[in-house]
Design an enzyme around this catalytic site. Sequence first.
Site, mmCIF file in Angstrom:
data_model
loop_
_atom_site.group_PDB
_atom_site.id
_atom_site.type_symbol
_atom_site.label_atom_id
_atom_site.label_comp_id
_atom_site.label_asym_id
_atom_site.label_seq_id
_atom_site.Cartn_x
_atom_site.Cartn_y
_atom_site.Cartn_z
ATOM 1 C CD GLU A 2 5.563 4.402 -1.870
ATOM 2 O OE1 GLU A 2 5.710 5.394 -1.162
ATOM 3 O OE2 GLU A 2 4.694 4.318 -2.751
ATOM 4 C CG ASP B 292 1.717 4.706 -1.358
ATOM 5 O OD1 ASP B 292 1.488 3.516 -1.099
ATOM 6 O OD2 ASP B 292 2.069 5.533 -0.498
ATOM 7 C CG ASP C 168 0.549 9.092 -4.408
ATOM 8 O OD1 ASP C 168 1.595 8.528 -4.799
ATOM 9 O OD2 ASP C 168 0.371 9.419 -3.227
ATOM 10 C CD GLU D 68 5.991 11.628 -2.592
ATOM 11 O OE1 GLU D 68 7.032 11.702 -1.950
ATOM 12 O OE2 GLU D 68 4.914 12.129 -2.219
ATOM 13 C CE1 TYR E 286 -1.802 5.992 -0.606
ATOM 14 C CE2 TYR E 286 -2.528 7.458 -2.349
ATOM 15 C CZ TYR E 286 -1.541 7.012 -1.504
ATOM 16 O OH TYR E 286 -0.292 7.579 -1.537
ATOM 17 N NE ARG F 150 0.174 11.121 1.337
ATOM 18 C CZ ARG F 150 0.803 10.087 1.874
ATOM 19 N NH1 ARG F 150 0.740 8.904 1.283
ATOM 20 N NH2 ARG F 150 1.495 10.210 2.995
ATOM 21 C CG HIS G 25 -7.008 8.622 -6.310
ATOM 22 N ND1 HIS G 25 -6.118 9.265 -5.493
ATOM 23 C CD2 HIS G 25 -6.274 8.034 -7.279
ATOM 24 C CE1 HIS G 25 -4.885 9.079 -5.965
ATOM 25 N NE2 HIS G 25 -4.963 8.347 -7.054
#
Length: 557
Positions: A9, A82, A84, A86, A295, A297, A339
Site C-alpha cells: 500500500e 495491510d 486487516d 481493509e 502492526y 491496528r 494479530h
Amino acid sequence: MADNLIIVESPAKVKTISKFLGKSYTIDATMGHLIDMPKSSLGVDVENHYEPKYITIRGKGDLLSKLKKEAKKADKIYLATDPDREGEAISWHLAQELGLDEDAIDRVTFHEITKNAVQEAFQSPRAVDMDLVHSQETRRILDRIIGFKLSKLLHNKIRSKSAGRVQSVALKLVVEREKEIQAFIPEEYWTLDAKFHKDKIDFEASLAKINGKKAELKTQEEAQKAYDACQGNFVVSNIKSTTRKREARPPFITSTLQQEASTKLSFSAKRTMSIAQRLYEGVDVGNGQEGLITYMRTDSTRLSDVYVNGARELIQNEYGKQYLGTYHVSNDSNSQDAHEAIRPTSLANTPEKLKAHLTSEQYKLYALIYARALSSLMSAAKYDSLTLTLSQNGYDFTASGSTMKFDGYLKVYGEYESGKDVVLPSFEEQEQIAAKELKANQHFTEPPARYTEAKLIKALEEDGIGRPSTYAMIIDTIQARGYVTLEKSSEGSRTKVFKPTEQGILTTEKLDEFFKDIINVRYTAKMESTLDEIADGTAEEVATLKDFYNRFQPLLE
C-alpha cells in the site's frame, strides 16, 4: 530469472521490504485504495442484492494502468497489503483489476516488517479471504447508505454536513454528556481535615466516620458541630499495615496506545496513528529502512513466543530474576487474535540506540511502546501501605501512607506512571496526639467531566463502537464536520475536552427524534458484532444489509 511482482500500500513499505528480498522481486505501492464506490451517487444497487458499484478512484487511473503492465510481465504476483479487513479488500480489488484467478494463492500478510517475518510470509501465501472482504464490504455499504442518504436529508433540512453509522453515535456521546453537565445541580457538602506533626513529619487526616457510620456533612451547621467535638487530643485507635501490589499493564492495543499517547505525550489519535504507521512501515536506522514496531491496528494483547522469550531473558539479565512477571493475555471476545499487540520488532533496538535516527515525536512514541511491551512481562510493584485511625468523641479520622518496597515493572515504565511515597510517622495504638490545625472546608459536587480524546476512545471501545482502525477517523470526522470543538478544559490547563457546537447538538437532536432505532449505542455495537461474524463466516452479507435497510428506509421516508 523469474520476475515476481509484489504490491503493497505505501512507498515506505516498498523501501523496507526490498531490503529483505532478492533482485527477482519488483515492488509497487497502490498508495491506499485504487477502487471505491463513486462519490456522486449512492453506488449500491439496493434492488439487486445490494450490489456495490465500483469505479477507479479519480487520479488513480495511471497508477492502475502501470500496475496492470507490471502484472502482465510478472510470472507471479503477490498481494501484500495491510493485514486487516481493509487490506484484504484492497487485495481483492487488485486481484479483480489485474485479472487474477479467484483461487490464486497470492495473498501475503505480515504483522511486522522484519527480514524473518517477510521471508516467512512469502513461504506461506494464501488465497484472498473472502469472509474478511465481505465484512469490509458490508461495512462500506452500510456506511455509504447511511452516509449518502442520511447526510443528504440532514443537509437539506438542517444544513448539517454529514451523518454516519459510527460518527453520529460518537457525537451523541459528546452531546449527551454536555446535556448532563447543563442539567447538573451542584450539592453542597463539607469535609473536616486535620493536620498533625510528629518526628519532623507533617501529615494530614480527614474525617471518615461518625459513630461508626460514613461521615456525611451536608451543611455548615453539621460541619461546625463536628469541628467543636474534635478540639481535644486524638487517640490512635487503629493501625493497619498491608502490602499492596500494582500489576504491570498489558502491552498496547490500538485504543490503549491512542489513550496513553494522548495523556502522556499530548498526541491526538490521528497524530499517534500517523507516527505509528511510519514506525511500522520502516525508518532508516543507519543500515537501510527497518520496520520498528508490529502492526498498529490491533485489539489483541497477545505477544509472540519469540518476543516473550527474548524479553524474559533480557529482564533476567538486565534487572534480575525477581523482576520476571507472568505473561497472560487479556483479550475481549471481539479481538482478532491472529494479530499481536503493538510491540517493538527487535529488543536490540532500544530507544536510546535509535534516538539519533528518529524525529522527536517518533522517538517519544517508540520509547513509550518499547517500555510498555517490555514492562508488561515484569513483576508487580509492591508497596507497604499504612492506614492510621485517629479518634475522639466518636469521630474517626484516617491518614494513609504508602512507600514503595519493590519497583517491579516500574523499573522500566516508571516515567509514565504517577505516584510518590507518602511517609507517616510511627505510632503505638492508644497514643495521643493533638492536631496542629483543624479546618472545615466547603465543597460542591462536580458535574460529570467532558470527554478528552482518550476518554472518548475508551468509551467507544467499552461500548463496542467502531474498531481499532476507525477510532482516529471517527474523532477526526466529528471535528472536521464542525460538530464538536476540542478546547482547554479550564484556564491554564493542558487538558483538552470535547464540546459540541450548536450544529452538533441540533444534528444529534434530529437524529434522536427520527432515527433513534439505528443511531444508538446498542444497535451500533450489535452491528459491529455482526460484521465480526461475517468476517468469521458465521453471518451473511446480504441478509445483514437487508435487515438494516428494512429498518432504515421507512425511518428515512
